[in-house]
Design a protein around this motif. Structure first.
Motif, PDB file in Angstrom:
ATOM      1  N   SER A  40       0.830  -1.206   0.000  1.00  0.00           N
ATOM      2  CA  SER A  40       0.000   0.000   0.000  1.00  0.00           C
ATOM      3  C   SER A  40       0.862   1.252   0.000  1.00  0.00           C
ATOM      4  N   VAL A  41       0.193   2.371  -0.292  1.00  0.00           N
ATOM      5  CA  VAL A  41       0.847   3.672  -0.228  1.00  0.00           C
ATOM      6  C   VAL A  41      -0.050   4.580   0.608  1.00  0.00           C
ATOM      7  N   HIS A  42       0.591   5.381   1.465  1.00  0.00           N
ATOM      8  CA  HIS A  42      -0.135   6.333   2.312  1.00  0.00           C
ATOM      9  C   HIS A  42       0.470   7.711   2.082  1.00  0.00           C
ATOM     10  N   PHE A  43      -0.383   8.662   1.751  1.00  0.00           N
ATOM     11  CA  PHE A  43       0.066  10.023   1.480  1.00  0.00           C
ATOM     12  C   PHE A  43      -0.193  10.910   2.681  1.00  0.00           C
ATOM     13  N   VAL A  44       0.718  11.848   2.914  1.00  0.00           N
ATOM     14  CA  VAL A  44       0.594  12.823   3.996  1.00  0.00           C
ATOM     15  C   VAL A  44       0.367  14.182   3.344  1.00  0.00           C
ATOM     16  N   THR A  45      -0.724  14.830   3.719  1.00  0.00           N
ATOM     17  CA  THR A  45      -1.041  16.153   3.179  1.00  0.00           C
ATOM     18  C   THR A  45      -1.165  17.154   4.317  1.00  0.00           C
ATOM     19  N   GLN A  46      -1.059  18.425   3.970  1.00  0.00           N
ATOM     20  CA  GLN A  46      -1.280  19.488   4.936  1.00  0.00           C
ATOM     21  C   GLN A  46      -2.736  19.919   4.838  1.00  0.00           C
ATOM     22  N   PRO A  47      -3.314  20.388   5.930  1.00  0.00           N
ATOM     23  CA  PRO A  47      -4.696  20.867   5.877  1.00  0.00           C
ATOM     24  C   PRO A  47      -4.856  21.971   4.821  1.00  0.00           C
ATOM     25  N   GLY A  48      -5.875  21.838   4.010  1.00  0.00           N
ATOM     26  CA  GLY A  48      -6.148  22.836   2.986  1.00  0.00           C
ATOM     27  C   GLY A  48      -5.340  22.672   1.718  1.00  0.00           C
ATOM     28  N   ASN A  49      -4.487  21.656   1.641  1.00  0.00           N
ATOM     29  CA  ASN A  49      -3.666  21.430   0.462  1.00  0.00           C
ATOM     30  C   ASN A  49      -3.845  19.981   0.025  1.00  0.00           C
ATOM     31  N   ARG A  50      -4.247  19.772  -1.199  1.00  0.00           N
ATOM     32  CA  ARG A  50      -4.488  18.408  -1.677  1.00  0.00           C
ATOM     33  C   ARG A  50      -3.217  17.740  -2.205  1.00  0.00           C
TER      34      ARG A  50
END
Length: 68
Positions: A40-50
């Motif tokens: 699997s792959v898990h992405f980390v994003t910042q709030p308000g940024n896709r």
């Protein structure tokens, strides 16, 4: 997937700080070439940024033979 009796789970986690198609492809090909199977792959994003700022790739493989 069963955990080997040695207690060592055959997992590998690869952290990518540069999240683009080329870096993901290189990491997948390198791990597959070493005998790892993509899980699997898990992405980390910042709030308000896709757009992801980091990615974690998870791999597994069969437990190594006992006594090796």
């Amino acid at each position: 997937m069963a955990v080997p009796p040695t207690g060592q789970a055959p997992w590998r986690v690869v952290e990518l700080a540069d999240v683009c198609d080329r870096s993901i492809e290189e990491a997948l090909n390198a791990a597959a070439g070493d005998g790892w199977r993509f899980e699997s792959v898990h992405f980390v994003t910042q709030p308000g940024n896709r757009r992801p700022m980091m990615a974690f790739l998870f791999f597994t493989r069969d437990a190594p033979p006992q006594g090796v």
